[in-house]
Write a protein that holds these residues in place. Structure first.
Motif: not given
Length: 422
Positions: A229, A231, A258, A281, A283, A379, A381
């Motif tokens: 991710t 993140e 990701c 994604k 983020e 964090n 999405s």
């Protein structure tokens, strides 16, 4: 990572926090281990003091021309004792760290008790669940009929859980990502960042992905990891830093590919794009002062909700219960979109406040008055692009298999209003 001092101060409270996650008590054994470690350190400090004293004795004896053989023998014995005590203290510390780094974050008091997803709490629902005069299809049925969603070719070159999007669907995925970025940067003050897709052990450990979730990620031959991710690189960018209060809050967003191994998901969502090894994604990450994290959590979740509202997708916000909250999170809101083809709500975003859990692992701090404190990290999405595309395709499907493009996306799609077969 947990504060060992806080654990020693109130071991019962620490075990009670673990019990909320249905985990066994560990405080008593950790406190005993820590007492042994501290005893070894005390002995070590005393031995090091004695060694300094002997060094002075040897110096004085040599100046007087005296024999130092006996004193040097005592010094050698002390060196061996010091080495043994250092090894013992380090070994105990390693055992303590091995336990602590595998323990999840302590839950926020507002998180409801519960065992699994069936005990999660719906906070609110937005948008009308659509009804159709025909049988709604699932996204992969629509995509394959359009000739724009190719699982066969992807499987031929990469294996299962991959897809190749073609033509207008490829552009739709790109449009969704750009729309998300523009919304978060233009309206919510997130800084757009392009991140590395490969990170080191320290970045993965600092963002609580190691050691517990090693099997869920892809590891390279040169000891790096494909990011599971965005993140990970965004949050780890403050690893080891001491931030000024004036520089906070720091809000960052990235649109990245990701990668997840999906270990343990055999047999789940095997058709379609819901559970892929590779996905896109958007983020959101925030680094804030401790007293600001609760409000920031609400703000971040609203930013993600705004994207769904602009797209006209029905969704609901769900507060995860104790048994369903992720390893690193103190509190999590999931956003679930309605999928008519499945007749089910499915997660498209997860927004979490980790408080100082990740910051302790990363040693990320801020200056506060005359000292430093650990920052809080969050964090979420903003959103999972592929899953939002799935929801969009199923919600906006027409009886003939075409898909209406939501108005918010039409400027990103060259004015296209309807997706039809290639």
């Amino acid at each position: 990572m947990h504060d060992l001092k806080a654990l020693r101060a109130d071991p019962a409270a620490f075990d009670a926090a673990l019990a909320r996650r249905h985990l066994p008590a560990v405080a008593e054994s950790l406190v005993k281990e820590d007492e042994q470690r501290r005893a070894a350190l005390a002995e070590l400090q005393e031995a090091q003091g004695q060694r300094k004293g002997l060094a002075k004795e040897i110096g004085q004896a040599k100046r007087k021309g005296e024999d130092t053989t006996e004193i040097e023998a005592r010094g050698a014995a002390l060196r061996d004792q010091i080495a043994t005590l250092e090894a013992r203290a380090n070994e105990i510390q390693k055992r303590i760290d091995d336990v602590l780094q595998r323990l999840p974050n302590q839950l926020d008091a507002s998180v409801p008790d519960g065992k699994d997803e069936n005990d999660n709490v719906v906070v609110h629902q937005r948008g009308e669940v659509p009804s159709f005069s025909f049988e709604a299809k699932q996204h992969f049925e629509l995509g394959e009929a359009l000739g724009l969603m190719d699982f066969a070719s992807a499987g031929k070159i990469a294996g299962s859980r991959f897809v190749m999007l073609r033509g207008v669907l490829a552009r739709l995925e790109r449009a969704l990502g750009q729309f998300m970025l523009d919304t978060h940067t233009g309206e919510f003050g997130y800084e757009e960042v392009t991140v590395p897709l490969l990170v080191n052990d320290a970045a993965m450990y600092g963002t609580d992905k190691l050691p517990k979730f090693a099997e869920d990620s892809f590891h390279t031959d040169d000891d790096r990891w494909l990011i599971p991710t965005g993140e990970v690189p965004l949050t780890a960018s403050v690893m080891g830093d001491i931030l000024s209060a004036e520089s906070l809050p720091r809000r960052m967003t990235t649109l990245s590919t990701c990668f997840r191994s999906e270990a343990g998901s055999a047999g789940r969502d095997v058709r379609g794009m819901l559970r892929q090894h590779q996905f896109t994604k958007c983020e959101l990450v925030s680094v804030v002062a401790p007293e600001e994290s609760e409000a920031e959590h609400e703000r971040m979740t609203r930013a993600a909700e705004t994207v769904l509202e602009r797209l006209g997708l029905p969704f609901r916000r769900v507060l995860l219960c104790a048994g369903d909250t992720g390893f690193g999170a103190a509190k999590t809101y999931d956003l679930e979109a309605w999928l008519p083809g499945q007749q089910a709500w499915r997660e498209v975003s997860s927004c979490s406040n980790t408080k100082d859990f990740q910051a302790r692992r990363m040693n990320a701090r801020m200056r506060k008055e005359k000292t430093t404190v650990f920052v809080h990290t969050l964090n979420g999405s903003g959103l999972a692009v592929g899953r939002v595309m799935i929801a969009l395709m199923e919600v906006y499907q027409q009886e003939d298999g075409s898909i209406i493009v939501p108005e918010a996306l039409r400027p990103y799609m060259g004015g296209l209003e309807v997706i039809r077969p290639a």
